[in-house]
Design an enzyme around this catalytic site. Structure first.
Site, PDB file in Angstrom:
ATOM      1  N   PHE A 120     -65.656  -4.410  -7.068  1.00  0.00           N
ATOM      2  CA  PHE A 120     -65.177  -5.511  -6.230  1.00  0.00           C
ATOM      3  C   PHE A 120     -63.957  -6.147  -6.886  1.00  0.00           C
ATOM      4  CE2 PHE A 120     -69.614  -4.869  -5.270  1.00  0.00           C
ATOM      5  CZ  PHE A 120     -69.678  -4.995  -3.888  1.00  0.00           C
ATOM      6  N   VAL A 156     -68.160  -6.382 -10.560  1.00  0.00           N
ATOM      7  CA  VAL A 156     -67.211  -7.396 -10.117  1.00  0.00           C
ATOM      8  C   VAL A 156     -66.160  -7.559 -11.213  1.00  0.00           C
ATOM      9  CG1 VAL A 156     -66.987  -9.819  -9.450  1.00  0.00           C
ATOM     10  CG2 VAL A 156     -69.082  -8.555  -8.885  1.00  0.00           C
ATOM     11  N   CYS A 157     -64.890  -7.493 -10.849  1.00  0.00           N
ATOM     12  CA  CYS A 157     -63.816  -7.623 -11.849  1.00  0.00           C
ATOM     13  C   CYS A 157     -63.828  -9.016 -12.466  1.00  0.00           C
ATOM     14  CB  CYS A 157     -62.465  -7.372 -11.196  1.00  0.00           C
ATOM     15  SG  CYS A 157     -61.096  -7.867 -12.263  1.00  0.00           S
ATOM     16  N   VAL A 158     -63.851  -9.053 -13.788  1.00  0.00           N
ATOM     17  CA  VAL A 158     -63.965 -10.347 -14.476  1.00  0.00           C
ATOM     18  C   VAL A 158     -62.755 -11.249 -14.242  1.00  0.00           C
ATOM     19  CG1 VAL A 158     -63.135  -9.400 -16.701  1.00  0.00           C
ATOM     20  CG2 VAL A 158     -64.490 -11.500 -16.672  1.00  0.00           C
ATOM     21  N   ALA A 173     -62.762 -12.473 -10.734  1.00  0.00           N
ATOM     22  CA  ALA A 173     -63.918 -13.347 -10.532  1.00  0.00           C
ATOM     23  C   ALA A 173     -63.671 -14.730 -11.145  1.00  0.00           C
ATOM     24  CB  ALA A 173     -65.163 -12.705 -11.134  1.00  0.00           C
TER      25      ALA A 173
END
Lengths: 138, 130, 102
Positions: free
Chosen positions: B39, B77-79, B82
């Protein structure tokens, strides 16, 4: 990082102008990370994506961070295949001189600076795209 | 085949996540392996467990979560994306001094390298976005 | 097999479909999904572009997206194949690379 020696051709296709949406910036972030994976990376700027490389971007007035200088660091990350769609430039009344220069240093030739930019026709670009293993369009 | 999925838009605003869900369900039905769902961009908003869509609407986050649970799918989920958008797990919340986390079960936060790795390891990488 | 291109925008909203058609090589395939399904309707300003492109590319359109929008299946330009999500999966695995035109 992968232990296996898989080297794939990754192409990042940039089709949107910067600042109006976040795609240009976050695409660039993926590109920089991908450099660490020793893959065959190239970038394409087509359609409004060519505006990402405009010289003299000044973002103070809109209160956003100017990330245009990051493109000039691509060469330091060994990303030196940059394709620019000539017809997209033509359609927009632009030429290469409107865009920033992107270079890489050739270690084998005493760190001579070489241009990373390849101005290509749509026919050439479609052939190059066709050779890719992974195409990420932002 | 091993399939990697990239989702670049948040739920409800755009059909991207819905199409990806249907695609993944069809791929599983056909016996393919989902190597990872990554994501990115506003796609990270698919991971918040605090969303409360109307009862008669689908809950996209829950759908991803239960699909991941049933089929052992890695939802990443991409840090960086995010953090920009306030999607946090417990560790990220603590590290950034935030008073709570909001990530749904089955999702994990990690770096962009996980996307590149999916591109390398999966046989195909399919993007869903705007 | 060459590339599979997916298009999810209406041709009346932006130029994604036109850009894709210009950059497709022969024997590529194009799959229209989401709002992209509007591209393959008969008797629109865009129909002729699709009809001409059909001579060079295989084209597919996602049935659930047509149905959701109330677009009659018999109004899809002839030669464009109507497919479901499972065929969408087959198309992605049968082609070497998938490019989503976002």
């Amino acid at each position: 990082m992968s232990d296996e020696q898989i080297v794939k051709k990754f192409m990042y296709v940039n089709r949107k102008s910067p600042y109006g949406t976040i795609y240009a910036l976050e695409s660039l972030e993926v590109v920089l990370i991908s450099a660490a994976f020793d893959q065959d990376v190239s970038l394409t700027f087509t359609d409004d994506g060519v505006y990402q490389l405009m010289k003299n971007q000044q973002t103070d007035g809109i209160g956003m961070k100017n990330f245009s200088s990051t493109y000039s660091a691509l060469g330091d990350y060994e990303i030196k295949k940059i394709f620019i769609d000539k017809e997209s430039l033509d359609e927009r009344g632009l030429s290469l001189s409107d865009l920033q220069e992107l270079v890489w240093e050739d270690e084998d030739e005493d760190y001579a600076e070489k241009s990373s930019i390849n101005l290509v026709s749509r026919a050439e670009l479609s052939e190059i795209m066709n050779q890719q293993d992974v195409v990420l369009s932002f | 085949m091993k399939l990697g999925i990239l989702i670049n838009e948040g739920p409800y605003q755009h059909q991207a996540s819905d199409t990806a869900l249907q695609y993944v369900k069809a791929a599983l039905k056909k016996g393919h392996e989902i190597y990872r769902v990554f994501f990115y961009n506003d796609g990270v908003n698919n991971a918040t467990r605090l969303a409360t869509p109307p009862q008669d609407d689908r809950n996209i986050t829950k759908e991803w979560s239960s699909l991941a649970k049933d089929h052992g799918i890695d939802l990443v989920v991409c840090v960086a994306a995010a953090q920009r958008r306030g999607i946090l797990d417990k560790g990220e919340a603590e590290r950034n001094g935030k008073d709570s986390d909001n990530i749904e079960d089955g999702f994990r936060i990690s770096g962009l390298g996980q996307l590149v790795e999916a591109g390398i390891q999966a046989d195909r990488l399919i993007t869903f976005g705007d | 097999m060459n590339m599979l291109h997916t298009i999810n925008k209406s041709p009346f909203e932006n130029s994604t479909a036109s850009s894709c058609l210009k950059l497709c090589t022969k024997d590529s395939s194009i799959l229209f999904i989401e709002d992209g399904v509007i591209s393959v309707m008969k008797s629109t300003k865009f129909s002729e572009t699709i009809e001409n492109a059909l001579k060079e590319f295989k084209m597919y359109v996602l049935k659930p997206d047509l149905e959701a929008r109330g677009l009659p299946l018999n109004n899809v330009i002839e030669g464009v194949e109507i497919v479901g999500y499972e065929e969408f999966v087959d198309l992605t695995t049968e082609h070497k690379t998938v490019q989503s035109w976002l």
